[in-house]
Write a protein that holds these residues in place. Structure first.
Motif, PDB file in Angstrom:
ATOM      1  N   PRO A 359       0.833  -1.218   0.000  1.00 27.36           N
ATOM      2  CA  PRO A 359       0.000   0.000   0.000  1.00 27.36           C
ATOM      3  C   PRO A 359       0.859   1.256   0.000  1.00 27.36           C
ATOM      4  CG  PRO A 359       0.097  -0.892   2.200  1.00 27.36           C
ATOM      5  CD  PRO A 359       0.864  -1.859   1.327  1.00 27.36           C
ATOM      6  N   THR A 360       1.641   1.434  -1.062  1.00 30.31           N
ATOM      7  CA  THR A 360       2.591   2.540  -1.141  1.00 30.31           C
ATOM      8  C   THR A 360       2.437   3.241  -2.479  1.00 30.31           C
ATOM      9  OG1 THR A 360       4.133   1.214   0.172  1.00 30.31           O
ATOM     10  CG2 THR A 360       5.018   3.183  -0.901  1.00 30.31           C
ATOM     11  N   ALA A 361       2.378   4.551  -2.468  1.00 29.82           N
ATOM     12  CA  ALA A 361       2.239   5.314  -3.702  1.00 29.82           C
ATOM     13  C   ALA A 361       3.530   5.284  -4.506  1.00 29.82           C
ATOM     14  CB  ALA A 361       1.854   6.756  -3.373  1.00 29.82           C
ATOM     15  N   PRO A 362       3.432   5.395  -5.845  1.00 30.01           N
ATOM     16  CA  PRO A 362       4.641   5.333  -6.681  1.00 30.01           C
ATOM     17  C   PRO A 362       5.692   6.370  -6.311  1.00 30.01           C
ATOM     18  CG  PRO A 362       2.673   5.148  -8.032  1.00 30.01           C
ATOM     19  CD  PRO A 362       2.203   5.476  -6.648  1.00 30.01           C
ATOM     20  N   ASP A 363       5.258   7.601  -6.007  1.00 29.39           N
ATOM     21  CA  ASP A 363       6.241   8.632  -5.679  1.00 29.39           C
ATOM     22  C   ASP A 363       6.938   8.376  -4.348  1.00 29.39           C
ATOM     23  OD1 ASP A 363       5.837   9.951  -7.998  1.00 29.39           O
ATOM     24  OD2 ASP A 363       4.606  11.548  -7.173  1.00 29.39           O
ATOM     25  N   ASP A 364       6.273   7.661  -3.445  1.00 30.73           N
ATOM     26  CA  ASP A 364       6.926   7.295  -2.187  1.00 30.73           C
ATOM     27  C   ASP A 364       8.018   6.255  -2.432  1.00 30.73           C
ATOM     28  OD1 ASP A 364       5.301   9.016  -0.810  1.00 30.73           O
ATOM     29  OD2 ASP A 364       3.818   7.486  -0.310  1.00 30.73           O
ATOM     30  N   VAL A 365       7.715   5.303  -3.314  1.00 26.89           N
ATOM     31  CA  VAL A 365       8.731   4.308  -3.680  1.00 26.89           C
ATOM     32  C   VAL A 365       9.933   5.003  -4.317  1.00 26.89           C
ATOM     33  CG1 VAL A 365       9.226   2.306  -5.136  1.00 26.89           C
ATOM     34  CG2 VAL A 365       7.032   2.473  -3.950  1.00 26.89           C
ATOM     35  N   ALA A 366       9.657   5.923  -5.260  1.00 21.23           N
ATOM     36  CA  ALA A 366      10.744   6.632  -5.939  1.00 21.23           C
ATOM     37  C   ALA A 366      11.513   7.522  -4.964  1.00 21.23           C
ATOM     38  CB  ALA A 366      10.186   7.461  -7.087  1.00 21.23           C
ATOM     39  N   GLY A 367      10.791   8.225  -4.077  1.00 16.36           N
ATOM     40  CA  GLY A 367      11.467   9.111  -3.130  1.00 16.36           C
ATOM     41  C   GLY A 367      12.385   8.361  -2.188  1.00 16.36           C
ATOM     42  N   GLY A 368      11.926   7.227  -1.664  1.00 12.96           N
ATOM     43  CA  GLY A 368      12.794   6.441  -0.792  1.00 12.96           C
ATOM     44  C   GLY A 368      13.995   5.890  -1.527  1.00 12.96           C
ATOM     45  N   ALA A 369      13.783   5.450  -2.781  1.00 12.70           N
ATOM     46  CA  ALA A 369      14.896   4.916  -3.564  1.00 12.70           C
ATOM     47  C   ALA A 369      15.929   5.996  -3.863  1.00 12.70           C
ATOM     48  CB  ALA A 369      14.370   4.311  -4.863  1.00 12.70           C
ATOM     49  N   ILE A 370      15.466   7.194  -4.207  1.00 14.77           N
ATOM     50  CA  ILE A 370      16.392   8.301  -4.495  1.00 14.77           C
ATOM     51  C   ILE A 370      17.258   8.608  -3.281  1.00 14.77           C
ATOM     52  CG2 ILE A 370      16.475  10.782  -4.926  1.00 14.77           C
ATOM     53  CD1 ILE A 370      14.001  10.369  -6.746  1.00 14.77           C
ATOM     54  N   LYS A 371      16.645   8.657  -2.115  1.00 24.30           N
ATOM     55  CA  LYS A 371      17.402   8.984  -0.903  1.00 24.30           C
ATOM     56  C   LYS A 371      18.348   7.854  -0.514  1.00 24.30           C
ATOM     57  CE  LYS A 371      13.850  12.170   0.620  1.00 24.30           C
ATOM     58  NZ  LYS A 371      12.756  12.502   1.555  1.00 24.30           N
ATOM     59  N   ALA A 372      17.939   6.615  -0.764  1.00 26.27           N
ATOM     60  CA  ALA A 372      18.847   5.495  -0.505  1.00 26.27           C
ATOM     61  C   ALA A 372      20.051   5.535  -1.436  1.00 26.27           C
ATOM     62  CB  ALA A 372      18.094   4.173  -0.668  1.00 26.27           C
ATOM     63  N   LEU A 373      19.820   5.844  -2.717  1.00 23.27           N
ATOM     64  CA  LEU A 373      20.931   5.947  -3.669  1.00 23.27           C
ATOM     65  C   LEU A 373      21.866   7.080  -3.288  1.00 23.27           C
ATOM     66  CD1 LEU A 373      18.948   5.436  -7.000  1.00 23.27           C
ATOM     67  CD2 LEU A 373      20.542   3.814  -5.972  1.00 23.27           C
ATOM     68  N   ALA A 374      21.302   8.185  -2.794  1.00 22.21           N
ATOM     69  CA  ALA A 374      22.145   9.316  -2.402  1.00 22.21           C
ATOM     70  C   ALA A 374      23.055   8.955  -1.235  1.00 22.21           C
ATOM     71  CB  ALA A 374      21.261  10.511  -2.040  1.00 22.21           C
ATOM     72  N   VAL A 375      22.499   8.279  -0.231  1.00 26.52           N
ATOM     73  CA  VAL A 375      23.299   7.931   0.952  1.00 26.52           C
ATOM     74  C   VAL A 375      24.257   6.790   0.645  1.00 26.52           C
ATOM     75  CG1 VAL A 375      23.191   7.136   3.345  1.00 26.52           C
ATOM     76  CG2 VAL A 375      21.489   8.744   2.496  1.00 26.52           C
ATOM     77  N   ARG A 376      23.778   5.805  -0.098  1.00 25.40           N
ATOM     78  CA  ARG A 376      24.561   4.575  -0.292  1.00 25.40           C
ATOM     79  C   ARG A 376      25.622   4.702  -1.369  1.00 25.40           C
ATOM     80  NH1 ARG A 376      27.369   1.088  -0.105  1.00 25.40           N
ATOM     81  NH2 ARG A 376      27.096  -1.124   0.380  1.00 25.40           N
ATOM     82  N   PHE A 377      25.382   5.572  -2.386  1.00 25.44           N
ATOM     83  CA  PHE A 377      26.312   5.638  -3.509  1.00 25.44           C
ATOM     84  C   PHE A 377      26.929   7.030  -3.680  1.00 25.44           C
ATOM     85  CE2 PHE A 377      23.305   2.228  -4.483  1.00 25.44           C
ATOM     86  CZ  PHE A 377      24.191   1.175  -4.618  1.00 25.44           C
ATOM     87  N   LEU A 378      26.115   8.087  -3.688  1.00 22.99           N
ATOM     88  CA  LEU A 378      26.683   9.415  -3.903  1.00 22.99           C
ATOM     89  C   LEU A 378      27.559   9.860  -2.737  1.00 22.99           C
ATOM     90  CD1 LEU A 378      23.909  11.616  -5.565  1.00 22.99           C
ATOM     91  CD2 LEU A 378      25.957  10.634  -6.592  1.00 22.99           C
ATOM     92  N   LEU A 379      27.118   9.618  -1.501  1.00 21.52           N
ATOM     93  CA  LEU A 379      27.881  10.069  -0.337  1.00 21.52           C
ATOM     94  C   LEU A 379      29.286   9.468  -0.286  1.00 21.52           C
ATOM     95  CD1 LEU A 379      28.111  11.628   2.293  1.00 21.52           C
ATOM     96  CD2 LEU A 379      26.988   9.717   3.463  1.00 21.52           C
ATOM     97  N   PRO A 380      29.462   8.131  -0.370  1.00 23.28           N
ATOM     98  CA  PRO A 380      30.835   7.616  -0.335  1.00 23.28           C
ATOM     99  C   PRO A 380      31.670   8.044  -1.536  1.00 23.28           C
ATOM    100  CG  PRO A 380      29.266   5.849  -0.784  1.00 23.28           C
ATOM    101  CD  PRO A 380      28.469   7.051  -0.383  1.00 23.28           C
ATOM    102  N   LEU A 381      31.016   8.201  -2.699  1.00 27.16           N
ATOM    103  CA  LEU A 381      31.757   8.657  -3.870  1.00 27.16           C
ATOM    104  C   LEU A 381      32.311  10.053  -3.637  1.00 27.16           C
ATOM    105  CD1 LEU A 381      32.673   8.436  -6.807  1.00 27.16           C
ATOM    106  CD2 LEU A 381      30.399   9.230  -7.491  1.00 27.16           C
ATOM    107  N   TYR A 382      31.499  10.939  -3.096  1.00 25.91           N
ATOM    108  CA  TYR A 382      31.966  12.306  -2.885  1.00 25.91           C
ATOM    109  C   TYR A 382      32.929  12.412  -1.713  1.00 25.91           C
ATOM    110  CZ  TYR A 382      29.717  14.834  -6.559  1.00 25.91           C
ATOM    111  OH  TYR A 382      29.404  15.328  -7.796  1.00 25.91           O
ATOM    112  N   LEU A 383      32.807  11.550  -0.730  1.00 25.95           N
ATOM    113  CA  LEU A 383      33.821  11.528   0.323  1.00 25.95           C
ATOM    114  C   LEU A 383      35.184  11.152  -0.254  1.00 25.95           C
ATOM    115  CD1 LEU A 383      31.879   9.850   3.281  1.00 25.95           C
ATOM    116  CD2 LEU A 383      32.574  12.253   3.074  1.00 25.95           C
ATOM    117  N   ALA A 384      35.192  10.173  -1.156  1.00 27.91           N
ATOM    118  CA  ALA A 384      36.450   9.759  -1.779  1.00 27.91           C
ATOM    119  C   ALA A 384      36.996  10.849  -2.699  1.00 27.91           C
ATOM    120  CB  ALA A 384      36.240   8.463  -2.556  1.00 27.91           C
ATOM    121  N   LEU A 385      36.115  11.452  -3.515  1.00 27.76           N
ATOM    122  CA  LEU A 385      36.570  12.510  -4.421  1.00 27.76           C
ATOM    123  C   LEU A 385      37.022  13.736  -3.644  1.00 27.76           C
ATOM    124  CD1 LEU A 385      33.889  12.296  -7.261  1.00 27.76           C
ATOM    125  CD2 LEU A 385      36.198  11.347  -7.235  1.00 27.76           C
TER     126      LEU A 385
END
Length: 500
Positions: A359-385
């Motif tokens: 029972p989850t709206a599409p934008d909620d699924v997308a919003g959670g995924a975007i924030k997970a990608l930001a923390v899990r992938f963008l954050l360590p990449l930018y810490l390294a760069l």
């Protein structure tokens, strides 16, 4: 007996190649690349230098293929349980697997070596061209055996090391591709004796096989040909006799990167991730990095910006280096379409009903995924760069460019997600991933925009106050886009459509 082995071999090849018996896509793309490189350097090199150049390029391309697209070739058959139910003996199944390994290794190597043999310098006779192909085949067997032994001995522990090796190969390969015109004169100087061979030459495996394909020049200390023959026979024996790495009963539940990012995850859940986004945030954060196909298709792309930095610096400093670092900190978003296109990838697509019935709206699924990608992938990449920029420049420069660059990448992530992700996260088999946008136009436009942003920020944002103002403006823009997405989903009925 032969009929059963032949049938199992054909089935294995079709399973590995998506229904084909020959890897036409890999052969055409890699063969065309090698042909272009050979045409670029053939006029400057003699037989040995040309053989060394070709074999080094062939080793890098073959290793990338074996670690990536054909990564399962040297591992356990994913359909092993089904194969064991077929009316065939164990040794026939094993023979079919070994034959598939040898057929694909040979096809890939010949696809790389034949264009090189055709476009060899005029000083290389027919015998030398045939020896070049033979040397490439021997090197391929040695490389395949080394990867097989590594996986068989280390098992799950080898995956992290092999992934780092893949990223390193991307960096070296892209750097070599960008600097190919300048590598040819360097090899010519080494071959002619005008420059001394590096101390690591005797440890460079492509140089061994180049010495078997052409007479080694003075100063290049290489093993005799009979050692390579024995080594190639030993590699062939390993490929035939050593069983592939055993399949694991399950994937690791945690990775070292997840442990390092645990504080950032907790902070994001408390202050950023909304309650209705929590389910998709947790799913993508925990499960996506454990998907082997996702990792193999996306992680090595991290090596491309590093390769451009290595190729562009040429040992210089000053303003040129700072401009390159600015581009490095602002352009990771160019590779987000590749990352996002593979967000739906999973080895267990049958479990997508969990999202389809939630029972989850599409934008909620997308919003959670975007924030997970930001923390899990963008954050360590930018810490390294950021750490790299700090090391090559200074802390002030790193903070002044890394913070705006990271926020700009976050904005790009939010804008690109609905354009690049087709399907819900972790819901589509790797072979069924769809891409519904113009890659060339999207990447070129994004690269141009980010390059302009990097250079403008580098030139005109100088003081801490200006940096803080830019950061606050980008944070406000991100918050505005997030609120806009929330307003858009209000009134959208929950249910099966949440899977997209």
């Amino acid at each position: 007996m032969l009929r059963r082995i032949s049938a199992l071999l054909a089935a294995r090849l079709r399973a590995q190649l998506g229904g084909e018996l020959v890897p036409f896509a890999a052969l055409l793309s890699q063969g065309a690349l090698v042909a272009a490189l050979c045409l670029m350097v053939r006029a400057d090199l003699g037989p040995f230098g040309y053989a060394l150049f070709v074999l080094a390029a062939a080793a890098a391309l073959l290793a990338l293929t074996l670690l990536g697209e054909f990564g399962a070739l040297l591992g356990a058959d994913p359909a092993a349980e089904w194969v064991r139910t077929l009316p065939a003996r164990d040794w026939e199944r094993r023979a079919a697997h070994v034959a598939a390994v040898l057929v694909l290794l040979t096809a890939l190597t010949v696809g790389l070596a034949l264009p090189a043999a055709v476009f060899a310098p005029a000083s290389v006779d027919l015998g030398g061209r045939l020896l070049l192909v033979a040397a490439a085949l021997g090197q391929a067997l040695a490389l395949g055996a080394a990867l097989l032994v590594t996986q068989a001995l280390l098992g799950e522990r080898a995956q992290g090391a092999l992934l780092l090796a893949q990223i390193g190969l991307v960096v070296l390969g892209a750097t070599g591709l960008l600097r190919a015109p300048s590598l040819a004169p360097l090899l010519a100087d080494l071959e002619s004796g005008r420059a001394a061979w590096p101390a690591w030459t005797p440890w460079f495996v492509p140089a061994w096989y180049a010495g078997a394909a052409a007479p080694a020049p003075p100063g290049a200390t290489l093993p005799p040909s009979w050692v390579l023959v024995l080594g190639t026979l030993a590699a062939l024996a390993l490929l035939v006799l050593l069983p592939p790495a055993a399949a694991k009963g399950g994937r690791r539940a945690r990775t070292w990167m997840a442990l390092l990012l645990a504080p950032a995850r907790v902070l994001a859940r408390k202050v950023w991730v909304q309650r209705r986004e929590r389910a998709s945030f947790e799913l993508v954060y925990d499960a996506l990095p454990l998907e082997r196909e996702f990792v193999l298709r996306t992680y090595p792309m991290v090596g491309l910006p590093l390769a451009f930095l290595v190729a562009g610096t040429r040992g210089e400093g000053g303003e040129g280096l700072l401009d390159l670092l600015a581009l490095l900190l602002f352009t990771p978003a160019v590779y987000l379409p590749v990352l996002l296109a593979h967000v739906p990838v999973t080895s267990s697509p049958g479990a997508r009903w969990l999202l389809e019935s939630a029972p989850t709206a599409p934008d909620d699924v997308a919003g959670g995924a975007i924030k997970a990608l930001a923390v899990r992938f963008l954050l360590p990449l930018y810490l390294a760069l950021g750490a790299l920029a700090w090391f090559l420049a200074d802390a002030g420069f790193a903070l002044r460019l890394a913070l705006p660059g990271g926020l700009l990448s976050l904005l790009a992530l939010r804008v690109l997600y609905p354009r690049c992700v087709v399907g819900a996260p972790l819901s589509v088999a790797p072979e069924d991933v769809e891409v519904h946008h113009d890659w060339t136009g999207l990447l070129l436009g994004l690269a141009l925009l980010l390059t302009v942003a990097a250079l403008v920020t580098r030139r005109y944002v100088d003081t801490p106050a200006e940096t803080a103002g830019l950061v606050l403006a980008l944070v406000a823009l991100e918050a505005g886009l997030s609120r806009r997405s929330t307003r858009a989903q209000r009134g959208t009925p929950a249910g099966p459509q949440a899977a997209g």
